[in-house]
Design an enzyme around this catalytic site. Structure first.
Site, PDB file in Angstrom:
ATOM      1  CG  ASP A  41      -1.789   1.199   1.308  1.00 53.88           C
ATOM      2  OD1 ASP A  41      -2.468   1.486   0.307  1.00 53.88           O
ATOM      3  OD2 ASP A  41      -1.790   1.880   2.356  1.00 53.88           O
ATOM      4  CB  SER A 148      -1.686   2.290  -3.947  1.00 50.33           C
ATOM      5  OG  SER A 148      -2.253   3.437  -3.360  1.00 50.33           O
ATOM      6  CG  ASN A 149      -7.761   1.876  -2.767  1.00 52.92           C
ATOM      7  OD1 ASN A 149      -7.720   0.864  -3.457  1.00 52.92           O
ATOM      8  ND2 ASN A 149      -8.423   1.934  -1.622  1.00 52.92           N
TER       9      ASN A 149
END
Length: 255
Positions: A41, A148-149
């Site tokens: 992340d 990751s977002n």
């Protein structure tokens, strides 16, 4: 001359002894490859506190509360979109969540403030403990990528800004699959990118919810719980929990 019964008994005993000896000698057994790649992340690597600092620069004491509520609303919007099978990129929902939060708190939000706050996601610094850990992982031949977002452009901007491109493969933004974590579609990107089975891929989470999602997906997961927040109350605990990036090394068997 031994009877056939004695010969058969001797064979059974000999085979059993050999099997026990093999089981007791780990060096003789086929060993798993272990963690050969880590998907990160963004925030175990990048420090998000500058976003709240930017809000405080603009709004003073109110900025701290604005940043906290904005972050919560942002995650809520990403999960809502994923649950509904919809997708707008991170920057778009960050702006929408910011506008909602400012309105609900009755804080004036002009275009300049919106641009500065959403743009703060492109200007993150790395945590101080990150560079030596990346060097160690690279020395051990462990492949690394972001999963990751955050949008691909945002990830690239922060990678360049902190001069860490040499350590990472092409970032895996959820833009690729049009589905935010904790969707399995998002976590599955690492399988395709690394070309490895999931038991050889570790995942480094910043949020407790992300650690749960990656664990449910089947990754060996470290929760880099930098702020010491309360664990999520689910049936999936990360393999390792740490306050710093050293947990990633532990997950990979390097500590």
């Amino acid at each position: 001359m031994p009877t056939q019964t004695c010969v058969d008994r001797r064979r059974v005993l000999t085979g059993t002894t050999a099997a026990l000896a093999f089981a007791a000698a780990p060096s003789l057994r086929a060993q798993p490859l272990g963690i050969r790649a880590v998907a990160f992340d963004a925030f175990p690597i990048f420090d998000p506190r500058s976003i709240a600092a930017r809000a405080q620069d603009i709004y003073g004491e109110k900025g701290k509360a604005l940043a906290a509520q904005w972050s919560a609303k942002l995650f809520g919007y990403s999960w809502l979109e994923t649950a509904a099978g919809r997708y707008r990129d991170f920057r778009t929902i960050a702006d929408a969540a910011l506008r909602f939060t400012a309105r609900s708190m009755q804080i004036p939000l002009d275009d300049s403030a919106r641009t500065a706050l959403v743009g703060a996601y492109d200007e993150l610094a790395i945590w101080p403990d990150v560079p030596p850990a990346l060097e160690r992982l690279r020395a051990e031949g462990i492949r690394l990528a972001f999963l990751s977002n955050l949008g691909g452009a945002t990830l690239e901007a922060n990678i360049r800004r902190n001069d860490i491109a040499e350590f990472f493969e092409t970032p895996l933004s959820t833009d690729r699959v049009q589905s935010f974590k904790p969707s399995p579609k998002a976590y599955a990107m690492a399988l395709d990118a690394f070309g490895m089975p999931r038991e050889n891929i570790g995942f480094a989470a910043f949020g407790g919810w992300d650690a749960v999602g990656a664990t449910w997906f089947g990754y060996r997961t470290v929760w880099v719980n930098r702020f010491g927040v309360t664990p999520e109350q689910f049936d999936a605990a990360p393999a390792v929990t740490s306050r710093g990036i050293d947990g990633v090394l532990a997950m990979a068997g390097l500590s």
